[in-house]
Every structure is written in C-alpha cells, then in structure tokens.
Design a protein around this motif. Sequence first.
Motif, mmCIF file in Angstrom:
data_model
loop_
_atom_site.group_PDB
_atom_site.id
_atom_site.type_symbol
_atom_site.label_atom_id
_atom_site.label_comp_id
_atom_site.label_asym_id
_atom_site.label_seq_id
_atom_site.Cartn_x
_atom_site.Cartn_y
_atom_site.Cartn_z
ATOM 1 N N GLY A 161 16.028 4.762 -16.450
ATOM 2 C CA GLY A 161 14.810 4.307 -15.768
ATOM 3 C C GLY A 161 15.006 3.922 -14.317
ATOM 4 N N ILE A 162 16.136 4.331 -13.715
ATOM 5 C CA ILE A 162 16.386 3.999 -12.312
ATOM 6 C C ILE A 162 15.970 5.183 -11.443
ATOM 7 C CG2 ILE A 162 18.142 3.297 -10.628
ATOM 8 C CD1 ILE A 162 19.860 2.462 -13.166
ATOM 9 N N ALA A 163 14.956 4.965 -10.602
ATOM 10 C CA ALA A 163 14.452 6.051 -9.757
ATOM 11 C C ALA A 163 15.457 6.335 -8.648
ATOM 12 C CB ALA A 163 13.107 5.673 -9.161
ATOM 13 N N CYS A 164 15.827 7.595 -8.490
ATOM 14 C CA CYS A 164 16.764 7.903 -7.410
ATOM 15 C C CYS A 164 16.520 9.291 -6.854
ATOM 16 C CB CYS A 164 18.202 7.742 -7.873
ATOM 17 S SG CYS A 164 18.588 8.555 -9.395
ATOM 18 N N GLU A 165 17.064 9.492 -5.661
ATOM 19 C CA GLU A 165 17.029 10.807 -5.050
ATOM 20 C C GLU A 165 18.392 11.080 -4.445
ATOM 21 O OE1 GLU A 165 14.828 10.657 -1.027
ATOM 22 O OE2 GLU A 165 13.798 9.143 -2.215
ATOM 23 N N ARG A 199 18.684 8.027 -13.875
ATOM 24 C CA ARG A 199 17.284 8.217 -14.303
ATOM 25 C C ARG A 199 17.128 8.003 -15.802
ATOM 26 N NH1 ARG A 199 17.329 13.279 -10.879
ATOM 27 N NH2 ARG A 199 16.794 12.465 -8.817
ATOM 28 N N PRO A 257 9.143 4.568 -4.534
ATOM 29 C CA PRO A 257 9.644 4.312 -5.890
ATOM 30 C C PRO A 257 11.176 4.341 -5.969
ATOM 31 C CG PRO A 257 8.511 6.446 -5.779
ATOM 32 C CD PRO A 257 8.276 5.761 -4.476
ATOM 33 N N THR A 258 11.809 5.080 -5.078
ATOM 34 C CA THR A 258 13.265 5.270 -5.132
ATOM 35 C C THR A 258 14.032 3.953 -5.028
ATOM 36 O OG1 THR A 258 12.876 7.335 -3.967
ATOM 37 C CG2 THR A 258 15.177 6.605 -4.165
#
Lengths: 451, 451
Positions: free
Chosen positions: A377-381, A374, A350-351
């Motif tokens: 709505g931007i998936a990040c790690e 986030r 998803p990232t």
Amino acid sequence: MASKTSLSGFPEWLPQERLVELHVLDTLRKTFELHGFSSIETRAVETVDQLLRKGEIDKEVYAVTRLQEDEEAAASAKEGRLALHFDLTVPFARYVVENAGHLTFPFRRYQIQKVWRGERPQEGRAREFTQADIDVVGDGTLPFRYDVELALVMIDALSGLPIPDFKLRVNNRKLAEGFYRGIGLTDAPAVLREIDKLEKIGPDAVAANLQENVGATAEQARSALELAAIRSEDTSFAEQVRALGVSDELLDEGLAELTAVMAECVHRAPGAVVADLSIARGLDYYTGTVYETVLVGHEKLGSICSGGRYESLASSGKRTYPGVGLSIGVTRLVSRILSQGLAVPSRAVPTAVLISLVDEDSWSAAQDVAAQLRSRGIACEVSASAAKFGKQIRYADRRGIPYVWFSSVAEDGTVVHEVKDIRSGEQAPADPATWTPPQEDLTVSVGTPGN
Amino acid sequence: MASKTSLSGFPEWLPQERLVELHVLDTLRKTFELHGFSSIETRAVETVDQLLRKGEIDKEVYAVTRLQEDEEAAASAKEGRLALHFDLTVPFARYVVENAGHLTFPFRRYQIQKVWRGERPQEGRAREFTQADIDVVGDGTLPFRYDVELALVMIDALSGLPIPDFKLRVNNRKLAEGFYRGIGLTDAPAVLREIDKLEKIGPDAVAANLQENVGATAEQARSALELAAIRSEDTSFAEQVRALGVSDELLDEGLAELTAVMAECVHRAPGAVVADLSIARGLDYYTGTVYETVLVGHEKLGSICSGGRYESLASSGKRTYPGVGLSIGVTRLVSRILSQGLAVPSRAVPTAVLISLVDEDSWSAAQDVAAQLRSRGIACEVSASAAKFGKQIRYADRRGIPYVWFSSVAEDGTVVHEVKDIRSGEQAPADPATWTPPQEDLTVSVGTPGN
C-alpha cells in the motif's frame, strides 16, 4: 493558490486542491454508507419536459443537442429535447419511478454528481458544480421518523469535514401553514413567498407586502412576522409559538414534528441545530420538515446543505413516493475551504517514495522494489532516468514526495537498499520486503493547516 | 438484471449493479495512486473550437446552450459556443497549458469522468460513458521509458479487475512509418488508414485499396501486409520484421522501442501482452508506441483500454508538451461484467446490520447502538418502526442485510443485546461496544460468482 478558471462559472482544481475535494467526497461517501445509503448515479441529461415540470427555473437549464443535427430533427426526436440536469432530485424521482420494481422501499440512496445551471456565476454559485444528496423514499407512505434520521445523518456527515462550525436550521411547513390558517391567512404558499424575503428586505417591507400582495390585515402580518422571528437551539420554540395564542390542527402536527427533530438533534449534537421559524426553502416542493445549513462566520455564503420532506417526490399511476432528503453543495463548500485555506493536504501528490536510479540499467530492478512497496500500500514511482542523485532528490522535493529510495550493488555483489527522508535528511538501510513509512506518511491526509 | 434504460445510449445501473461499478472505479483509483498519479477533473464543457481542432468527429459532439438564450447571443458570447467533451485528452491538454505554471513536470495524472458522444448507440458503445485515463506529460521532452511504464501500470490496473484475461496489443508508429518509407511508401498516414481496415475487410481488399488509394505497387502492398501480419508474445517480432529485409533509421528506432516495451511487459506479465504489428489506432494523434486491449473471448466488444505516445499533446507559444497515455472504457467494461454476470457484490446494500426496535420509544436508544457500531466501521440502519420482529427481519432479508440487532430490557432493568445472522438463523448475545461481524461481512466485496 487557486487555479485560474478559463471559463467563468466552471471551476477546476489543481492536483493538490483536488486532494482536498477528494477528501470531502470520500468522507461523505463513507458516512452515507455507514448509515446504509446505497450509491446511484443518473445520466447527466433529462428530457426538457421532465426538467421543467416544476416550471420555475427554465432560464437556468442547459439544452443539449448534437452539433450536426438540424433543429427540426432534434425537435421531432422520439425522446424529446434533452438538457443537463440542474439538480439530483428530479432525475432521482424519474429513476425511482422507472426502477420501482427493482428497488426495496423505503429506498435509501446517496448520489454525488455534477449538475449544471446557466445562472450568472458569483462567489458560491457556479454553473457546473457537484452536489451530494441523500434521500429516503417510501412506496405510498414514509414514517415521519426519517425526517429526524436524515438530519442526524447530515450532522454526522458535515461533522467529519474540515469546515467551521455549522448550524442546521430546521422549520416545518405544517407548522407555518397551520399557523397562517389559524390567523385566517389561507394562501400559505403566498405568505411563505413573502416571508422568504425577510432576510433580504426586512420585516417592515415584508409586512407591507403581506398586506398588499396577500390581502393580510396589519394584525395578521404582525402575527406572521412574530412567528418568523422565533428561534431556539432547543425545543423551547414550541412554547413561544403557543404564546402567540393561535390554535390549529396542522399547527399542532407541525409543532410535534419539529419538536421531535429538535429533541433528538439537541440530544446528539448540541449547538449544531436551531429551530428557525423563518426558514421557507423554495415554494411548492416541501410539505413538512425543511432544512438549511450555514457555516458560522460564513453566513453570506448561503446554505451549504438544504432539503426537506415532500409528500410526493414522484408518482406513477396510483402510486406516490413520499420522501425526505438533503443536498450538500460540495463545490460551494470546497471553494470556500480552498479560498480560505481551511484545510490542506499533507503532501501534494499520492507518491510517498521515489525509487531513484543508480544507472540506466537499474530501471527494471527499481520496478521490482516499487512493486514490493506497492504490495503493502505504499505509493511510489521510479525515476525515469539515472540523473545525478542530487537531481533526482530535487525532483522528489519539487513534487512533494517525502522519501527517496537508493539501491546499489556493493563490492561483494549484494544489493544495498537505503531510504532517505528528504525533509529531515535522515538516511537509513531499508528492506523493500518490510520497510514502511510512518502512518502519517503512508497516504495523503487532509487536515487543518498546522496539524 | 440490468436496469432498463429509458433513453437509448445513456445507461443507468441499479444500486447492486452500481456496487460493481464502484468496485471497478475504486480499484482503478487505488492502482493509479499507488503508481503516483494525481487525480484531476476538468469541466464537462469545452469550447467547440477547442473540441474540433482535430477536425474529425464533429458529428459526435453534443453542443450545450442555455435554453432561454437566443442563437445570436450564444454565437456572439465571448467564450464561444460550448459543447460536452467527447474524451478526456483534449480537456487535459487545455488544462496542462492553462496550469503549466502550477504543475511539476513530468506531470502524472489520472482522470476518471463521464464523456459524451452523439453516436448511434450499440453494444459496447454508449452516448454517455465513463473513461479512466492516465497520462504522463513532459515539458519539452519526455523520456521514452514512460511508454514502458504506462503499459505496466495499465496491466497492473486491469489485473485487479473482475474481468476475463486480457491481451494488451502493442505496436509502434515509428516502426510502421519507417518500414513504409523503407519500401518506398512515403504517405504513412494514408497507408495506416488502409491497414486500419484489415480486420473489417480482410487483406485482399486492403491490398487493392493500397494500390488504388495510396498508389502502392502490388509488391509494396504485399510487404505492408506482411508487416501487419506479424504477431509475437515476446520480442521475436523484431527478427520477423528484419527477415522482411527492409532497412530504415526510423524503423530501427521503432523496433528498439517496441522491443523495450515487450521485454519489460513479458518479464512482469507473461501472456498479457502481444506485439501486434497490425494495430493502427486512429490517425494523426500518435507518434510512437500505440496500445489497445481486448478481453480474451470478448474480442468483438472492441478495445477496452487504448492509447499511445504523442510528441505534442499540447503546445503554447514555443512550449510543447509530449506525453504518453492510456484510457480505459469503464462503462464498456462494466456493461460487459454486468451483462455476463462476471462479478457480483457480496450483498446488495452497504448496510451490515439492521438495528430493530422493540417498541416505539426505543428508537433513540437504537441510534446509540448504531453510533457505537458505526464508530468501528460497521454500516447499519435503524428500523423506522417497532413492527413485529418477524416483519423487521423480513425487511432486512428483502434488503439483503445479513444481521439484525435486538435490544430489550430484562426484568432486572439491564439491557440485553443480541445479534442474529439471518442467513444461518444463529442468534447470540453481543456487546455494542465490541461486537464486529466477520471480515467478509464488514463491507461489501465484489468478486466472481460463487466465490
């Protein structure tokens, strides 16, 4: 690259395969809700009595007992012996009876859950698998029109999936039973049982069986087989039936119903539906329309979506609950999609963005950047350690993360943010408060390979 | 209005209750994915050997056998006896070992599934319930920083749910074990086992047990209880521990770790987290940070989100997989939300619009209108029969559908469309190609009552 299964018949997916399954499940849910179906789930276990009422598939049921419970205690337990449900229809029938006072009829529900059958595992047949069911159930009566509607809903649902063309095959029990009665064969279930073997053993063997097991004359057997041979992708099947010269009231009713289903389906989804008068679908359950569905070019996989009309899904005292429903074999479909590579996720995780670390002290600031992304709505790690940038980029690359974010403090003390598309190598300044990736990178999408 | 449960410990929801559960599940999934966690599911069954390796909860396990299989055949089956999983950690450990070659480490996964335990059902404790787990697992090593990150992810996830304020209570095993060692108590698991009973039996009884069962002196017992009494909503717990005058290397490590978790959590979510040095959380599993979570005002419900760091989630040959994870008790949360009316759906069904029928022949045209609305994401259903409008409106009202659509043919042959908000009674012309309900009516939302 299918995950190897350590227990035969119990498939498990790798994370990137699961993305395909999630896409299928999400698409089905969305379609069912757009058509006004409510979600329910029922418990995984039913009493054995409840499950075996239809009396046919006891060998396939998984019993459930507390490991430390002795047999006697289990047998005398107030609630009776428990077992895992093998479909979603029996549990739904119980649910409707138990909650009838709280439901509004006709009750439209979808139910997507795992079911279990102790059958010998083979391609397209698992011991644990997911079904996606829709049913409409009435209190006492249910207009025939729902038979037409449910076919349309499933055509809509299947059309949204990354699968090959499909054919919804439709028949009608009243038509078949009326016809058999019209030619003098009164034990319709027995005839259907033989007709059901048509694909497996061929018409000659079925004709022999009809004479031997059902007491049909050669002429009657021939007529029954002529009926079963009729197919049409429009409403012309009716004329072909009429041409056989049999008349019966129930036959007329069945012809009218099947004609109504076909007319509307052909109107809305030409080529997706076929009247197939050989379809029998099980034995005592169904009382009118019956459906099954094959993928074109994958007919050997078996039906991926089946169901029908039942005059009494459940009954309680004087109340009966007629219904019509269809069930998609989700695991069967997903297994085939995966094994044939019919659909792939746009990325494996998803990232969308890995926030890299310039030094160990920047982790909390990196979390600030992540929180801003986030919120849009931007998936990040965030990287777990300030390894060399090359190593952090390789981590993103290995995971399939398309973007890496860099933040550093310039000589004048201001923080400089940049984002790199690691597929193209392009790197550009970016503001954590406003930057957004192109739509196709925002979330994982699932499509046919190459698209 | 909770659905009555016909089998104790196996809760089932009514359709409108299920909407609340779906909202919780959707919110969790969205948050987990925004933080870069991949979805996986594992099969419902494991071998009994696998499940009981930790050796503690055999009484709670549900065994699974084919109903028609004799005991001997089951016992000699190649794969061994099967049972339903009682959590998602043991299956995840097996999955990681089996699929290690296909996974990228550190592997971030979320897993939302049902689990089963044969415990005596009571409030907040069911026999079948849904858990939502997140874990990060490394291959060989896993930076401590993930202990901080996972607390932040869960705070983010829980903050999105329609629940009262929560407190994430954090402790650290190294801190406790180092402290016990520093005061001369070397059997840390035994001490923890006694400390774990603090809330149930009180400090005096625990002190007595420490002396009786663990061989502590009165002074040692007093020290252990002093440690367990420490709480702080910031990093000041560390000074309080130092003030007890105990020194030990492992204690220092634990203090540093817990300080790091607290500092970042207080920075991002002040008031949501508390260092609570009485938290023990089970026995042999965890090796560092431990977490549990209570709802403020609902402490008796027990923990709704727990977990911790484990140095070896799984191992295979020479490889070990350290991890850190937390698990939300979804069913426990949803039960409480429903029983206390903490959240309600904006309507009882997904349907936004009922397309009414002016006469029986208009059904197909009504389906055309429905298809146009659905193409813009508006959930709708078509009346099954052309009953009087009043009756069709009452049906919508009973179902909780806010809008009814009317189409009729004017004298000049044109079709006139109108839509009625049956809550206000307002009716206005509408074009099926463009009409959209207000955002708050487009899909079902779930919020606190009155909002």
